[in-house]
Design a protein around this motif. Structure first.
Motif, PDB file in Angstrom:
ATOM      1  N   VAL A   3     -14.652 -24.622   7.936  1.00 37.71           N
ATOM      2  CA  VAL A   3     -13.951 -23.335   8.025  1.00 37.71           C
ATOM      3  C   VAL A   3     -12.579 -23.591   8.657  1.00 37.71           C
ATOM      4  CG1 VAL A   3     -13.925 -21.038   9.074  1.00 37.71           C
ATOM      5  CG2 VAL A   3     -16.080 -21.988   8.196  1.00 37.71           C
ATOM      6  N   TYR A   4     -11.547 -23.169   7.963  1.00 36.80           N
ATOM      7  CA  TYR A   4     -10.177 -23.423   8.410  1.00 36.80           C
ATOM      8  C   TYR A   4      -9.381 -22.116   8.486  1.00 36.80           C
ATOM      9  CZ  TYR A   4     -11.328 -28.216   7.086  1.00 36.80           C
ATOM     10  OH  TYR A   4     -11.929 -29.443   6.989  1.00 36.80           O
ATOM     11  N   ASP A  22      -2.585  -8.489  11.437  1.00 40.20           N
ATOM     12  CA  ASP A  22      -2.897  -7.526  12.498  1.00 40.20           C
ATOM     13  C   ASP A  22      -3.236  -8.244  13.803  1.00 40.20           C
ATOM     14  OD1 ASP A  22      -2.489  -5.482  10.684  1.00 40.20           O
ATOM     15  OD2 ASP A  22      -4.626  -5.400  10.111  1.00 40.20           O
ATOM     16  N   GLY A  23      -2.528  -9.327  14.067  1.00 44.72           N
ATOM     17  CA  GLY A  23      -2.716 -10.064  15.314  1.00 44.72           C
ATOM     18  C   GLY A  23      -3.939 -10.965  15.326  1.00 44.72           C
ATOM     19  N   LYS A  24      -4.593 -11.086  14.177  1.00 42.87           N
ATOM     20  CA  LYS A  24      -5.789 -11.934  14.101  1.00 42.87           C
ATOM     21  C   LYS A  24      -5.593 -13.047  13.061  1.00 42.87           C
ATOM     22  CE  LYS A  24      -8.886  -8.070  15.182  1.00 42.87           C
ATOM     23  NZ  LYS A  24     -10.011  -7.258  14.670  1.00 42.87           N
ATOM     24  N   LYS A  25      -6.161 -14.219  13.365  1.00 47.77           N
ATOM     25  CA  LYS A  25      -6.102 -15.325  12.399  1.00 47.77           C
ATOM     26  C   LYS A  25      -7.002 -15.023  11.198  1.00 47.77           C
ATOM     27  CE  LYS A  25      -5.162 -19.105  15.656  1.00 47.77           C
ATOM     28  NZ  LYS A  25      -5.660 -20.387  16.199  1.00 47.77           N
ATOM     29  N   GLN A  26      -6.518 -15.402  10.029  1.00 48.17           N
ATOM     30  CA  GLN A  26      -7.342 -15.225   8.812  1.00 48.17           C
ATOM     31  C   GLN A  26      -7.966 -16.580   8.458  1.00 48.17           C
ATOM     32  OE1 GLN A  26      -5.602 -12.983   5.585  1.00 48.17           O
ATOM     33  NE2 GLN A  26      -6.777 -14.142   4.061  1.00 48.17           N
ATOM     34  N   TYR A  27      -9.271 -16.580   8.108  1.00 52.33           N
ATOM     35  CA  TYR A  27      -9.999 -17.830   7.869  1.00 52.33           C
ATOM     36  C   TYR A  27     -10.387 -17.992   6.387  1.00 52.33           C
ATOM     37  CZ  TYR A  27     -10.261 -18.308  12.917  1.00 52.33           C
ATOM     38  OH  TYR A  27      -9.932 -18.447  14.242  1.00 52.33           O
ATOM     39  N   CYS A  28     -10.628 -19.269   6.051  1.00 53.33           N
ATOM     40  CA  CYS A  28     -11.086 -19.590   4.679  1.00 53.33           C
ATOM     41  C   CYS A  28     -12.104 -20.723   4.754  1.00 53.33           C
ATOM     42  CB  CYS A  28      -9.903 -19.986   3.805  1.00 53.33           C
ATOM     43  SG  CYS A  28      -9.108 -21.529   4.330  1.00 53.33           S
ATOM     44  N   ASP A  54     -14.864 -12.547  14.527  1.00 49.71           N
ATOM     45  CA  ASP A  54     -15.939 -12.076  13.633  1.00 49.71           C
ATOM     46  C   ASP A  54     -15.753 -12.623  12.227  1.00 49.71           C
ATOM     47  OD1 ASP A  54     -17.031 -10.690  15.727  1.00 49.71           O
ATOM     48  OD2 ASP A  54     -16.110  -8.760  15.177  1.00 49.71           O
ATOM     49  N   GLY A  55     -14.491 -12.680  11.801  1.00 46.20           N
ATOM     50  CA  GLY A  55     -14.198 -13.212  10.463  1.00 46.20           C
ATOM     51  C   GLY A  55     -14.563 -14.677  10.341  1.00 46.20           C
ATOM     52  N   LYS A  56     -14.320 -15.430  11.420  1.00 42.10           N
ATOM     53  CA  LYS A  56     -14.677 -16.861  11.410  1.00 42.10           C
ATOM     54  C   LYS A  56     -16.190 -17.033  11.298  1.00 42.10           C
ATOM     55  CE  LYS A  56     -14.034 -21.161  13.978  1.00 42.10           C
ATOM     56  NZ  LYS A  56     -13.552 -21.798  15.219  1.00 42.10           N
ATOM     57  N   THR A  57     -16.941 -16.197  12.053  1.00 44.51           N
ATOM     58  CA  THR A  57     -18.413 -16.266  11.995  1.00 44.51           C
ATOM     59  C   THR A  57     -18.914 -15.954  10.585  1.00 44.51           C
ATOM     60  OG1 THR A  57     -18.533 -15.569  14.307  1.00 44.51           O
ATOM     61  CG2 THR A  57     -20.542 -15.345  12.989  1.00 44.51           C
ATOM     62  N   GLU A  58     -18.331 -14.936   9.953  1.00 40.36           N
ATOM     63  CA  GLU A  58     -18.708 -14.578   8.576  1.00 40.36           C
ATOM     64  C   GLU A  58     -18.425 -15.729   7.610  1.00 40.36           C
ATOM     65  OE1 GLU A  58     -16.865 -10.927   7.376  1.00 40.36           O
ATOM     66  OE2 GLU A  58     -17.608  -9.821   9.124  1.00 40.36           O
ATOM     67  N   ALA A  59     -17.278 -16.378   7.809  1.00 44.12           N
ATOM     68  CA  ALA A  59     -16.914 -17.509   6.936  1.00 44.12           C
ATOM     69  C   ALA A  59     -17.900 -18.662   7.101  1.00 44.12           C
ATOM     70  CB  ALA A  59     -15.490 -17.971   7.251  1.00 44.12           C
ATOM     71  N   GLU A  60     -18.323 -18.940   8.341  1.00 46.96           N
ATOM     72  CA  GLU A  60     -19.288 -20.020   8.584  1.00 46.96           C
ATOM     73  C   GLU A  60     -20.639 -19.706   7.951  1.00 46.96           C
ATOM     74  OE1 GLU A  60     -19.125 -20.105  12.816  1.00 46.96           O
ATOM     75  OE2 GLU A  60     -17.499 -21.600  12.908  1.00 46.96           O
ATOM     76  N   GLN A  61     -21.053 -18.428   8.060  1.00 50.42           N
ATOM     77  CA  GLN A  61     -22.323 -18.018   7.437  1.00 50.42           C
ATOM     78  C   GLN A  61     -22.259 -18.146   5.918  1.00 50.42           C
ATOM     79  OE1 GLN A  61     -22.765 -14.041   9.020  1.00 50.42           O
ATOM     80  NE2 GLN A  61     -23.695 -14.748  10.953  1.00 50.42           N
ATOM     81  N   GLU A  62     -21.084 -17.778   5.370  1.00 47.73           N
ATOM     82  CA  GLU A  62     -20.898 -17.894   3.914  1.00 47.73           C
ATOM     83  C   GLU A  62     -20.914 -19.355   3.477  1.00 47.73           C
ATOM     84  OE1 GLU A  62     -20.065 -16.713  -0.084  1.00 47.73           O
ATOM     85  OE2 GLU A  62     -21.022 -15.790   1.674  1.00 47.73           O
ATOM     86  N   GLU A  63     -20.372 -20.221   4.300  1.00 44.93           N
ATOM     87  CA  GLU A  63     -20.356 -21.665   3.969  1.00 44.93           C
ATOM     88  C   GLU A  63     -21.783 -22.220   3.898  1.00 44.93           C
ATOM     89  OE1 GLU A  63     -20.435 -25.920   4.978  1.00 44.93           O
ATOM     90  OE2 GLU A  63     -20.853 -24.341   6.440  1.00 44.93           O
ATOM     91  N   VAL A  64     -22.633 -21.812   4.867  1.00 48.08           N
ATOM     92  CA  VAL A  64     -24.036 -22.244   4.870  1.00 48.08           C
ATOM     93  C   VAL A  64     -24.747 -21.722   3.621  1.00 48.08           C
ATOM     94  CG1 VAL A  64     -26.263 -22.017   6.052  1.00 48.08           C
ATOM     95  CG2 VAL A  64     -24.170 -22.440   7.377  1.00 48.08           C
ATOM     96  N   ARG A  65     -24.495 -20.456   3.280  1.00 42.56           N
ATOM     97  CA  ARG A  65     -25.128 -19.844   2.105  1.00 42.56           C
ATOM     98  C   ARG A  65     -24.704 -20.565   0.818  1.00 42.56           C
ATOM     99  NH1 ARG A  65     -24.413 -16.839  -2.040  1.00 42.56           N
ATOM    100  NH2 ARG A  65     -22.159 -16.706  -1.721  1.00 42.56           N
ATOM    101  N   LEU A  66     -23.411 -20.893   0.727  1.00 42.40           N
ATOM    102  CA  LEU A  66     -22.895 -21.590  -0.454  1.00 42.40           C
ATOM    103  C   LEU A  66     -23.565 -22.949  -0.643  1.00 42.40           C
ATOM    104  CD1 LEU A  66     -19.043 -20.884  -0.344  1.00 42.40           C
ATOM    105  CD2 LEU A  66     -20.621 -20.221  -2.157  1.00 42.40           C
ATOM    106  N   LYS A  67     -23.738 -23.665   0.456  1.00 42.85           N
ATOM    107  CA  LYS A  67     -24.363 -24.993   0.362  1.00 42.85           C
ATOM    108  C   LYS A  67     -25.811 -24.887  -0.097  1.00 42.85           C
ATOM    109  CE  LYS A  67     -21.625 -28.037   3.276  1.00 42.85           C
ATOM    110  NZ  LYS A  67     -21.621 -28.993   4.391  1.00 42.85           N
TER     111      LYS A  67
END
Length: 415
Positions: A3-4, A22-28, A54-67
């Motif tokens: 996650v970056y 909006d003052g928050k980092k966007q993750y991918c 929260d967005g970073k946590t969602e991205a990490e969960q999505e990465e696990v699901r994708l794998k």
């Protein structure tokens, strides 16, 4: 980390910086997975909602699901088939693409690895899932195959399978696995990874210095005398020894292939082991065989005998009748007349062709002419097949040179 932070180009500095919304980092997500063939590939996902912690946590969960999803898709793609089932699929694929002789030869070679060894000398796993094999299992099989022995028909001594033939078997296994990989049924070509049988030196030497079992001219004359009571087999031995056609070509000779005025037999076909006419082995094989007067007369007599039969026609076989002569009949004739001629050798039918080449070379026929008589594609094929003859010629030449050297030594001593 898979996650970056999303990156954007800073308009002022031109450098890549974190994307802030909006003052928050966007993750991918940018992660790597392996496909069904074991090759790495990248998976990327972008989502505008992945902002802040929260967005970073969602991205990490999505990465696990994708794998997990990817692993399940791979398992679905790679069907669980056994080694034997893989062989059967490959044979079904090649059957309409090769002739019957080639198909059966390939099947026999593949069975060394894909079927239970009936001699119980080699351990095989026909019912093991093909994706559970690896190069270590294949290497163990190769070691056992090198130790495997067999006994030739009509011979008592045990022989090992030649490196040359073992590598023919190996090459067919490699092709089978390549096919199964293309079909998504196999993950890796473990045979190709393991490599060929033998050391590089053994592989190089395997095709050289072959010694064939042959008969010489004196044994040939005894064979003719022993078979003088049977025109068919007497003619067969004469044609084989003096002109060297292949066994399949002899079986395929029909009366329409014979030209009496030109004293020639035209090689138009060869006969498969299963009594089917097919094209000769090579384009150069499709050529006339010139006959001497004696051989020409014998073939005329054979054809005259056939003409006495009912329903005779030009499509009949010279050494058979309406049906071609079988290989078994030729083998029985060889065994019978070898015994009568007191020839204690175990020749294959094809070794008559080697006997022809050996005899022609021994009486001083140039290798270029021998190549033409045998209808090889080029002289390289003749020289490769009959290297042992050239070695004999080399030794004879050395003896001649040495004899001249001895004469020179005598002359030197006289001074």
């Amino acid at each position: 980390m898979p996650v970056y932070t999303e990156k954007v180009k800073d308009k002022k500095t031109g450098k890549m910086v974190d994307k802030i919304v909006d003052g928050k980092k966007q993750y991918c997500i940018r992660t790597y997975v392996k496909d069904e063939f074991g090759k790495k590939k990248q998976i990327s996902r972008h989502n505008k909602e992945w902002l802040g912690r929260d967005g970073k946590t969602e991205a990490e969960q999505e990465e696990v699901r994708l794998k997990k999803e990817h692993i399940m898709s791979i398992q679905t793609k790679i069907k669980k088939i056994t080694l034997k089932e893989g062989m059967e699929l490959y044979l079904k694929f090649i059957e309409p693409r090769v002739d019957e002789d080639t198909y059966r030869a390939k099947k026999t070679m593949l069975e060394h690895f894909c079927e239970i060894d009936k001699t119980e000398q080699v351990t095989t796993y026909p019912n093991k899932y093909i994706n559970l094999f690896n190069k270590n299992i294949y290497a163990d099989w190769q070691i056992q195959m090198r130790k495997k022995t067999y006994t030739r028909k009509n011979a008592n001594e045990k022989n090992n399978i030649s490196i040359e033939h073992l590598n023919r078997i190996h090459n067919n296994i490699v092709k089978m696995l390549d096919y199964l990989i293309d079909e998504g049924l196999c993950k890796a070509n473990f045979a190709k990874q393991c490599g060929k049988f033998g050391t590089p030196k053994e592989i190089k030497m395997s095709g050289l210095n072959k010694i064939y079992e042959t008969i010489n001219f004196e044994e040939y004359t005894r064979l003719l005398q022993a078979s003088s009571d049977n025109l068919k087999y007497n003619t067969y031995f004469c044609l084989e020894f003096t002109r060297g056609p292949r066994t399949g070509e002899i079986r395929a000779f029909r009366i329409c292939d014979y030209n009496q005025s030109k004293k020639q037999l035209m090689v138009n076909h060869t006969m498969s082991k299963y009594n089917k006419l097919k094209e000769p082995k090579t384009a150069s094989s499709k050529a006339p065989i010139d006959l001497d007067d004696n051989l020409n007369k014998k073939i005329q007599l054979l054809i005259n005998d056939l003409k006495q039969c009912d329903d005779f026609n030009e499509q009949w076989y010279i050494f058979g009748n309406e049906n071609p002569i079988s290989s078994n009949a030729l083998q029985h004739a060889r065994d019978k007349y070898f015994k009568l001629a007191k020839i204690d050798k175990h020749l294959r039918l094809h070794d008559f062709r080697h006997s022809c080449a050996t005899w022609l070379f021994s009486i001083g026929i140039p290798i270029t002419v021998i190549s033409k008589i045998l209808r090889h594609a080029d002289i390289k094929e003749t020289m490769k097949t009959y290297t042992h003859l050239l070695n004999v010629d080399y030794k004879k030449s050395l003896d001649i040179i040495n004899s001249y050297s001895k004469q020179d030594q005598k002359q030197d001593q006289s001074f």
